[in-house]
Write a protein that holds these residues in place. Structure first.
Motif, PDB file in Angstrom:
ATOM      1  N   UNK A  45     -25.458  15.271 -48.760  1.00  0.00           N
ATOM      2  CA  UNK A  45     -25.385  14.119 -48.000  1.00  0.00           C
ATOM      3  C   UNK A  45     -24.003  14.006 -47.164  1.00  0.00           C
ATOM      4  N   UNK A  46     -22.820  14.386 -47.815  1.00  0.00           N
ATOM      5  CA  UNK A  46     -21.777  14.606 -47.256  1.00  0.00           C
ATOM      6  C   UNK A  46     -21.803  15.166 -45.762  1.00  0.00           C
ATOM      7  N   UNK A  47     -22.264  16.441 -46.033  1.00  0.00           N
ATOM      8  CA  UNK A  47     -22.635  17.165 -44.684  1.00  0.00           C
ATOM      9  C   UNK A  47     -23.435  16.529 -43.619  1.00  0.00           C
ATOM     10  N   UNK A  48     -24.241  15.745 -43.866  1.00  0.00           N
ATOM     11  CA  UNK A  48     -24.988  14.793 -42.926  1.00  0.00           C
ATOM     12  C   UNK A  48     -24.009  13.600 -42.438  1.00  0.00           C
ATOM     13  N   UNK A  49     -23.275  13.183 -43.347  1.00  0.00           N
ATOM     14  CA  UNK A  49     -22.454  12.081 -42.909  1.00  0.00           C
ATOM     15  C   UNK A  49     -21.424  12.651 -42.020  1.00  0.00           C
ATOM     16  N   UNK A  50     -20.956  13.897 -42.009  1.00  0.00           N
ATOM     17  CA  UNK A  50     -19.783  14.410 -41.183  1.00  0.00           C
ATOM     18  C   UNK A  50     -20.349  15.174 -39.847  1.00  0.00           C
ATOM     19  N   UNK A  51     -21.767  15.507 -39.897  1.00  0.00           N
ATOM     20  CA  UNK A  51     -22.371  16.337 -38.696  1.00  0.00           C
ATOM     21  C   UNK A  51     -22.770  15.247 -37.716  1.00  0.00           C
ATOM     22  N   UNK A  52     -23.041  13.920 -38.270  1.00  0.00           N
ATOM     23  CA  UNK A  52     -23.562  12.885 -37.128  1.00  0.00           C
ATOM     24  C   UNK A  52     -22.441  12.501 -36.330  1.00  0.00           C
ATOM     25  N   UNK A  53     -21.096  12.266 -36.745  1.00  0.00           N
ATOM     26  CA  UNK A  53     -20.167  11.769 -35.855  1.00  0.00           C
ATOM     27  C   UNK A  53     -19.736  12.956 -35.212  1.00  0.00           C
ATOM     28  N   UNK A  54     -19.486  14.184 -35.678  1.00  0.00           N
ATOM     29  CA  UNK A  54     -19.236  15.463 -35.035  1.00  0.00           C
ATOM     30  C   UNK A  54     -20.235  15.723 -33.850  1.00  0.00           C
ATOM     31  N   UNK A  55     -21.544  15.454 -34.004  1.00  0.00           N
ATOM     32  CA  UNK A  55     -22.465  15.399 -32.906  1.00  0.00           C
ATOM     33  C   UNK A  55     -22.158  14.409 -31.712  1.00  0.00           C
ATOM     34  N   UNK A  56     -21.872  13.423 -32.428  1.00  0.00           N
ATOM     35  CA  UNK A  56     -21.708  12.321 -31.232  1.00  0.00           C
ATOM     36  C   UNK A  56     -20.389  12.711 -30.435  1.00  0.00           C
ATOM     37  N   UNK A  57     -19.313  12.960 -31.122  1.00  0.00           N
ATOM     38  CA  UNK A  57     -17.960  13.266 -30.607  1.00  0.00           C
ATOM     39  C   UNK A  57     -18.300  14.593 -29.500  1.00  0.00           C
ATOM     40  N   UNK A  58     -18.964  15.415 -30.057  1.00  0.00           N
ATOM     41  CA  UNK A  58     -19.373  16.449 -29.122  1.00  0.00           C
ATOM     42  C   UNK A  58     -20.123  16.203 -27.829  1.00  0.00           C
ATOM     43  N   UNK A  59     -21.133  15.348 -27.979  1.00  0.00           N
ATOM     44  CA  UNK A  59     -22.040  15.041 -26.774  1.00  0.00           C
ATOM     45  C   UNK A  59     -21.089  14.120 -25.879  1.00  0.00           C
ATOM     46  N   UNK A  60     -20.233  13.261 -26.447  1.00  0.00           N
ATOM     47  CA  UNK A  60     -19.258  12.389 -25.596  1.00  0.00           C
ATOM     48  C   UNK A  60     -18.333  13.105 -24.740  1.00  0.00           C
ATOM     49  N   UNK A  61     -17.516  14.426 -25.458  1.00  0.00           N
ATOM     50  CA  UNK A  61     -16.666  15.299 -24.739  1.00  0.00           C
ATOM     51  C   UNK A  61     -17.556  15.925 -23.781  1.00  0.00           C
ATOM     52  N   UNK A  62     -18.641  16.569 -24.058  1.00  0.00           N
ATOM     53  CA  UNK A  62     -19.452  17.260 -23.104  1.00  0.00           C
ATOM     54  C   UNK A  62     -19.734  16.611 -21.759  1.00  0.00           C
ATOM     55  N   UNK A  63     -20.153  15.216 -22.195  1.00  0.00           N
ATOM     56  CA  UNK A  63     -20.273  14.378 -20.968  1.00  0.00           C
ATOM     57  C   UNK A  63     -19.054  14.342 -19.937  1.00  0.00           C
TER      58      UNK A  63
END
Length: 171
Positions: A45-63
Motif C-alpha cells: 500500500x505504501x508503494x502505491x501511495x508513493x508511486x502515484x505522486x512520483x508518476x505525477x511529478x515525472x509527467x509534469x517534469x517531462x511536459x
C-alpha cells in the motif's frame, strides 16, 4: 552577443521528481527486507501511495522539459532521447538528426520494464518461495532504474538551464 531562450524552469519539479523516485526505491528496499522477514501487505500500500505522486511529478517534469526542448531545437520532441538531443548544449551546432542521446536512456528503460515484469511475477507468486526471489530482483532493478532516472532528470534539467540563462560567447 548573448544567447537567451525563454524556458520553463524545470529544476524544482525535477528535484521533486528525483526525491519521489528515490523514496519509491527506498520503500522498495524496505519492503523487500520486510519480505525476507515474513512480509506485510502494508508495504505494498505504501508503494502505491508513493508511486502515484512520483508518476505525477515525472509527467509534469517531462511536459516541461518537452516544451523547453521544442523551444531549444525548434523540432518536434516527444521522447526522452529527443529531449536529450535537443537539450545538450555540446551538440547545439550539429543538425538534430545527427545528435546523439545519452547511452543511459535505454538501460533505464529496460531496467524499469524488467522491474515492472518482476513486480507482476512477484504478485502472482505471493505464497511461494519464489516470491522473495522476484521481490529481491524487483528491488535491485528498482534501485538501478531509480538511479538512472534521477541522473537523467538531473542532467536534462541542468542542460536546459544552460539555455535559459544568458551565456556570453567566448572568443
Amino acid at each position: 552577443m548573448d544567447t537567451y531562450i525563454d524556458l520553463k524552469d524545470v529544476r524544482v519539479i525535477g528535484y521533486v521528481t528525483m526525491g519521489l523516485i528515490a523514496l519509491v526505491a527506498v520503500e522498495s528496499i524496505w519492503g523487500t527486507v520486510n519480505d525476507w522477514q515474513g512480509g506485510s501487505s502494508s508495504w505494498s500500500f505504501l508503494a502505491i501511495v508513493l508511486i502515484l505522486p512520483a508518476a505525477v511529478a515525472s509527467v509534469l517534469w517531462f511536459r516541461g522539459v518537452t516544451h523547453n526542448a521544442e523551444a531549444i531545437a525548434l523540432h518536434g520532441v516527444r521522447t526522452v532521447s529527443q529531449v536529450w538531443k535537443a537539450s545538450d548544449p555540446a551538440q547545439r551546432e550539429a543538425p538534430f538528426e545527427k545528435r546523439v542521446a545519452s547511452p543511459l536512456i535505454k538501460p533505464w528503460q529496460y531496467a524499469f520494464l524488467a522491474m515492472v515484469l518482476c513486480d507482476v511475477f512477484e504478485s502472482m507468486l505471493l505464497d511461494t518461495p519464489l516470491y522473495v526471489v522476484f521481490s529481491t530482483l524487483s528491488t535491485l532493478l528498482a534501485i538501478g532504474a531509480a538511479a538512472l532516472a534521477c541522473y537523467l532528470v538531473f542532467r536534462i534539467s541542468l542542460m536546459q538551464q544552460r539555455f535559459a540563462v544568458p551565456q556570453r560567447k567566448r572568443g
